[in-house]
Write a protein that holds these residues in place. Structure first.
Motif, short mmCIF file in Angstrom:
data_model
loop_
_atom_site.label_atom_id
_atom_site.label_comp_id
_atom_site.label_asym_id
_atom_site.label_seq_id
_atom_site.Cartn_x
_atom_site.Cartn_y
_atom_site.Cartn_z
N TYR A 83 3.31 11.50 -78.26
CA TYR A 83 4.22 11.56 -77.37
C TYR A 83 5.60 11.98 -77.95
N SER A 84 6.40 12.57 -77.05
CA SER A 84 7.55 12.92 -77.56
C SER A 84 8.79 12.32 -76.41
N PHE A 85 9.70 11.64 -77.07
CA PHE A 85 10.87 11.22 -76.05
C PHE A 85 11.86 12.17 -76.05
N ILE A 86 12.38 12.71 -74.98
CA ILE A 86 13.32 13.77 -74.95
C ILE A 86 14.35 13.45 -74.10
N VAL A 87 15.59 13.90 -74.30
CA VAL A 87 16.93 13.63 -73.46
C VAL A 87 17.42 15.06 -72.73
N PHE A 88 17.98 14.74 -71.87
CA PHE A 88 18.78 15.89 -70.86
C PHE A 88 20.42 15.57 -70.83
N ASP A 110 -1.86 16.16 -74.58
CA ASP A 110 -3.26 16.39 -73.90
C ASP A 110 -4.45 15.68 -74.16
N GLU A 111 -4.43 15.05 -75.62
CA GLU A 111 -5.44 14.52 -76.21
C GLU A 111 -6.11 13.26 -75.22
N PRO A 112 -7.41 13.45 -74.65
CA PRO A 112 -8.06 12.52 -73.98
C PRO A 112 -8.06 11.08 -74.33
N GLU A 114 -8.76 7.00 -72.38
CA GLU A 114 -8.86 6.35 -71.16
C GLU A 114 -7.66 5.63 -70.84
N GLY A 115 -6.96 4.95 -71.59
CA GLY A 115 -5.69 4.04 -71.19
C GLY A 115 -4.54 4.74 -71.47
N LYS A 116 -4.30 6.04 -71.80
CA LYS A 116 -3.01 6.54 -71.86
C LYS A 116 -2.08 6.54 -70.73
N GLU A 117 -2.62 6.84 -69.55
CA GLU A 117 -1.64 6.88 -68.23
C GLU A 117 -0.95 5.56 -68.01
N THR A 118 -2.13 4.41 -68.14
CA THR A 118 -1.46 3.11 -68.06
C THR A 118 -0.37 2.60 -69.12
N MET A 144 14.78 9.93 -65.71
CA MET A 144 14.28 9.06 -66.72
C MET A 144 12.82 8.98 -67.15
N CYS A 145 12.67 8.50 -68.24
CA CYS A 145 11.24 8.57 -68.52
C CYS A 145 10.36 7.62 -67.62
N SER A 146 10.78 6.69 -66.93
CA SER A 146 10.27 5.71 -66.01
C SER A 146 9.96 6.37 -64.95
N GLU A 147 10.12 7.52 -64.56
CA GLU A 147 9.79 8.14 -63.26
C GLU A 147 8.86 9.28 -63.72
N PRO A 148 7.73 9.33 -62.68
CA PRO A 148 6.60 10.31 -62.97
C PRO A 148 6.84 11.62 -63.07
N MET A 149 8.01 12.08 -62.43
CA MET A 149 8.34 13.53 -62.31
C MET A 149 8.93 13.94 -63.65
N TRP A 150 9.51 13.09 -64.56
CA TRP A 150 10.04 13.34 -66.03
C TRP A 150 8.97 12.61 -67.08
N ARG A 151 8.09 12.24 -66.76
CA ARG A 151 6.90 11.82 -67.71
C ARG A 151 5.55 12.22 -67.47
N LYS A 152 5.49 12.94 -68.22
CA LYS A 152 3.80 14.03 -67.63
C LYS A 152 3.43 14.49 -69.24
N THR A 153 2.11 14.80 -69.14
CA THR A 153 1.24 15.33 -70.14
C THR A 153 1.90 16.82 -70.25
N LEU A 154 1.69 17.32 -71.65
CA LEU A 154 1.98 18.58 -71.74
C LEU A 154 1.70 19.56 -70.71
N THR A 155 0.40 19.43 -70.31
CA THR A 155 -0.10 20.56 -69.42
C THR A 155 0.54 20.25 -68.13
N ASP A 156 0.61 19.12 -67.77
CA ASP A 156 1.19 18.75 -66.60
C ASP A 156 2.70 19.30 -66.51
#
Length: 360
Positions: A83-88, A110-112, A114-118, A144-156
């Motif tokens: 993963y990468s932690f990024i700032v704006f 994007d590496e599959p 099962e538990g990565k989303e959790t 913030m990284c706690s929000e789904p819009m700013w925490r996604k897989t690379l593809t998403d």
């Protein structure tokens, strides 16, 4: 602008690695920020801001390490994928004050698994809480990284970035502008590089995007009236005070970002954007040099607004009291810098009218 004497010192940044709890990390941050604040009056603006942001980088990187450790102790194990932690925001532009809040996100591989989303849902929430405990207020706009819009897989993330640039209405363009100040902070740097490649390849594929960015940023608070007098706040608790952030700092950030985008300059730092613009002579050279000088004044003013100390941490409203901004030579520096803001604004307005005639 009268430059300060250059004064720098070595912060004990390596000591931060010994802080294995948010409380210890906060204590070390307080010691460093106190030393930095005391050095401000005798410091060169550019060097001082650089040291402040180096401190923030090391603190946030250690916060990521603490977050991984606490999740492991809670039974989640190590990160299941890269993963990468990024700032704006100001952190992305290397312009944070001692009291800046959170603006961040996560890019997940994007590496599959099962538990990565959790895992990363918990990681994002916990990291935002740790940063808050250390002294970084949570972003009111929820970037913030706690929000789904700013925490996604690379593809998403790629899908979201492309959706933002293809929908040129106000909100998607605003989100794209926030994203354009991104900087890698911790984790897998290749994920951040791939993310940025998507962001900027989209600029080349969307010729209407610069005009949309310009429309979103060309308006700002009136800070000089027709007589060339400084316009302060008229009402409320800050009546008579000057709004440093939105009166001088943000207009220069926005103008520099747009000009950099227009000329294919892919830097996140405002000062680096201006340096590259000057090298390319991307606009009237005298104006760019004046913008650079005015921006250094804006940085110094932004970090010199009165502060309160709450639980050891500095807090500022971002307003310069009337009794301070009217003092000479400070007043003359402010008025000259606002004159530069006004000139830059006129250039952008002319460009916007030209683009609108071309229906971009």
């Amino acid at each position: 602008m009268k430059l300060m004497n250059e004064y720098s010192f070595d912060l004990p940044l390596r000591d931060l690695a010994d802080a294995d709890t948010p409380q210890l990390l906060k204590e070390k941050r307080i010691l460093m920020q106190t030393e930095l604040y005391q050095a401000l009056p005798d410091s060169d603006t550019r060097q001082w801001v650089k040291q402040v942001n180096e401190m923030h980088d090391h603190v946030m990187q250690q916060a990521v390490i603490i977050c991984e450790k606490q999740l492991s102790e809670a039974g989640y194990g190590p990160p299941p994928v890269a993963y990468s932690f990024i700032v704006f925001g100001s952190a992305g532009r290397l312009e944070s004050t001692l009291w800046s809040d959170q603006d961040n996100g996560l890019i997940i591989s994007d590496e599959p698994h099962e538990g990565k989303e959790t895992y990363f849902k918990q990681f994002g929430s916990m990291l935002a809480d740790i940063l808050e405990a250390i002294g970084y207020e949570k972003c009111q706009g929820k970037v913030m990284c706690s929000e789904p819009m700013w925490r996604k897989t690379l593809t998403d993330w790629r899908t979201q970035l492309n959706n933002w640039r293809n929908d040129l209405s106000w909100e998607p363009v605003r989100n794209w502008i926030i994203a354009s100040d991104m900087r890698h902070m911790a984790g897998d740097a290749e994920l951040s590089a791939s993310w940025l490649e998507t962001l900027y390849s989209g600029v080349k594929e969307t010729p209407q995007l610069p005009a949309a960015v310009l429309r979103n940023t060309v308006r700002h608070k009136a800070t000089l009236n027709v007589l060339g007098q400084v316009v302060a706040e008229r009402f409320g608790e800050h009546a008579g005070d000057f709004d440093v952030k939105y009166g001088i700092y943000i207009p220069l950030v926005n103008a520099s970002r747009y000009l950099a985008l227009q000329h294919g300059i892919y830097e996140s730092s405002t000062l680096k954007r201006l340096e590259r613009l000057i090298q390319l002579e991307a606009a009237t050279l005298s104006l760019l040099e004046m913008m650079q000088e005015a921006f250094l004044t804006a940085l110094r003013m932004r970090n010199s607004t009165p502060v309160q100390v709450v639980d050891g941490l500095y807090i500022s409203t971002g307003f310069m009291p009337q009794k301070d901004w009217k003092q000479r030579p400070f007043f003359h520096e402010l008025r000259d810098s606002l004159g530069t803001v006004k000139k830059a604004h006129r250039v952008l307005q002319r460009q916007l009218r030209f683009l609108e005639r071309r229906r971009l």
